[in-house]
Design a protein around this motif. Structure first.
Motif, PDB file in Angstrom:
ATOM      1  N   ARG A 156      54.842  -1.661  41.410  1.00 50.79           N
ATOM      2  CA  ARG A 156      53.968  -2.777  41.051  1.00 50.79           C
ATOM      3  C   ARG A 156      54.729  -3.910  40.368  1.00 50.79           C
ATOM      4  NH1 ARG A 156      50.161   1.528  40.514  1.00 50.79           N
ATOM      5  NH2 ARG A 156      50.770   2.001  38.386  1.00 50.79           N
ATOM      6  N   GLY A 157      55.813  -3.596  39.694  1.00 43.33           N
ATOM      7  CA  GLY A 157      56.595  -4.626  39.019  1.00 43.33           C
ATOM      8  C   GLY A 157      57.451  -5.461  39.949  1.00 43.33           C
ATOM      9  N   LEU A 158      57.463  -5.137  41.238  1.00 40.62           N
ATOM     10  CA  LEU A 158      58.278  -5.858  42.209  1.00 40.62           C
ATOM     11  C   LEU A 158      57.460  -6.735  43.142  1.00 40.62           C
ATOM     12  CD1 LEU A 158      60.601  -2.863  43.173  1.00 40.62           C
ATOM     13  CD2 LEU A 158      61.163  -4.746  41.627  1.00 40.62           C
ATOM     14  N   LEU A 159      56.145  -6.630  43.077  1.00 35.62           N
ATOM     15  CA  LEU A 159      55.291  -7.374  43.993  1.00 35.62           C
ATOM     16  C   LEU A 159      55.299  -8.865  43.691  1.00 35.62           C
ATOM     17  CD1 LEU A 159      52.215  -4.952  44.128  1.00 35.62           C
ATOM     18  CD2 LEU A 159      54.040  -5.214  45.835  1.00 35.62           C
ATOM     19  N   GLY A 160      55.058  -9.666  44.719  1.00 30.20           N
ATOM     20  CA  GLY A 160      54.992 -11.110  44.568  1.00 30.20           C
ATOM     21  C   GLY A 160      56.224 -11.814  45.100  1.00 30.20           C
ATOM     22  N   GLU A 161      56.288 -13.110  44.848  1.00 27.07           N
ATOM     23  CA  GLU A 161      57.422 -13.917  45.318  1.00 27.07           C
ATOM     24  C   GLU A 161      58.531 -13.892  44.273  1.00 27.07           C
ATOM     25  OE1 GLU A 161      57.949 -18.187  47.498  1.00 27.07           O
ATOM     26  OE2 GLU A 161      57.088 -18.263  45.485  1.00 27.07           O
TER      27      GLU A 161
END
Length: 281
Positions: A156-161
């Motif tokens: 979850r800490g790696l999601l996104g741009e």
């Protein structure tokens, strides 16, 4: 695309074990692109080899169930042979690569630049006895028990741009900014752990490096916060191992509606940058 040329979409699947990756290489290296292009040349009775454009160039040993490519063919060749092209390719191609569907592509379709996301799966088992022999070409064995909840918390800490330079093998002139849309793990009924990894695009070795970091969290060698700290640092960490390719499969490539293809192509060609941090000049 002119009226005398038709863009044809090919939906593909292959077992990557005996291939030196997707891209055609020097003579003597067996590649998926080489096999399909050579088959097209033969079945279409062309002197020149048709050139494929692919959604994502998979590495040596990586499999695909939902790969997409396109090829431009003379309109008269498509009109004459398009209806029987799928069956003729099935008779010509080796059994470890299949064209599942052949269709005329809509205007502005580009297998690479039109894609809005790619979805991969990585499969690993922590069974103390090793991998089921019938799955050995598609599942990695990790010789430590894995904590599924810890791996999902880390993911979850790696999601996104983000700039994924810490998880990529950088290529000259290419950006490492990507939008990671999904990274989640499930344990299947047979005990195999399966990661779903989806992004607008991937840079070289990105999925396998992300999986390597997750495995280090899952077996207790690193904390759940560690993968995100590596990402923020922006440099390769020697503890992040690029796992072996045979557990990785390209499952699906998605495209927008026909009306949005041209705009998507333009957006994909723009080099991405991250917005400035709050308070930064």
């Amino acid at each position: 695309m002119t009226n005398d040329v038709v863009r044809v979409r090919l939906d593909l699947a292959y077992d990557g074990r005996d291939f030196s990756g997707w891209a055609r290489q020097r003579e003597g290296q067996r590649t998926v692109q080489g096999e399909i292009e050579d088959a097209l040349r033969v079945v279409l009775r062309r002197e020149e080899t048709p050139e494929l454009t692919v959604a994502g160039r998979t590495d040596a040993g990586v499999h695909a169930r939902g790969q997409v490519a396109h090829v431009d063919l003379p309109a008269e060749v498509w009109a004459e042979q398009g209806g029987r092209l799928l069956r003729r390719l099935a008779g010509r191609l080796p059994m470890d690569v299949r064209v599942r569907r052949v269709s005329e592509a809509p205007a502005h379709f580009d297998a690479r630049f039109s894609a809005i996301w790619r979805r991969y799966a990585y499969r690993v088992t922590d069974h103390p006895g090793g991998v089921d022999p019938l799955l050995r070409g598609h599942v990695l064995w990790h010789n430590w028990p894995l904590d599924l909840d810890a791996m999902n918390e880390a993911a979850r800490g790696l999601l996104g741009e983000h700039d994924f330079a810490a998880y990529c093998k950088k290529r000259e002139g290419a950006t490492t900014i990507r939008t990671l849309q999904r990274l989640e793990w499930v344990r299947r009924p047979d005990g195999v752990l399966e990661a779903t990894v989806q992004a607008d695009a991937f840079c070289h070795n990105m999925v396998r490096a992300l999986v390597g970091a997750m495995l280090f969290v899952g077996d207790g060698h690193r904390t759940c916060e560690w993968p995100a700290k590596v990402l923020a640092a922006g440099v390769r960490d020697s503890a992040v191992h690029v796992v072996r390719p045979h557990g990785l499969t390209l499952e699906e490539v998605a495209y927008p509606s026909d009306e949005e293809l041209e705009a998507r192509n333009l957006a994909s060609r723009n080099k991405r940058t991250l917005p400035p941090l709050p308070g930064c000049c």
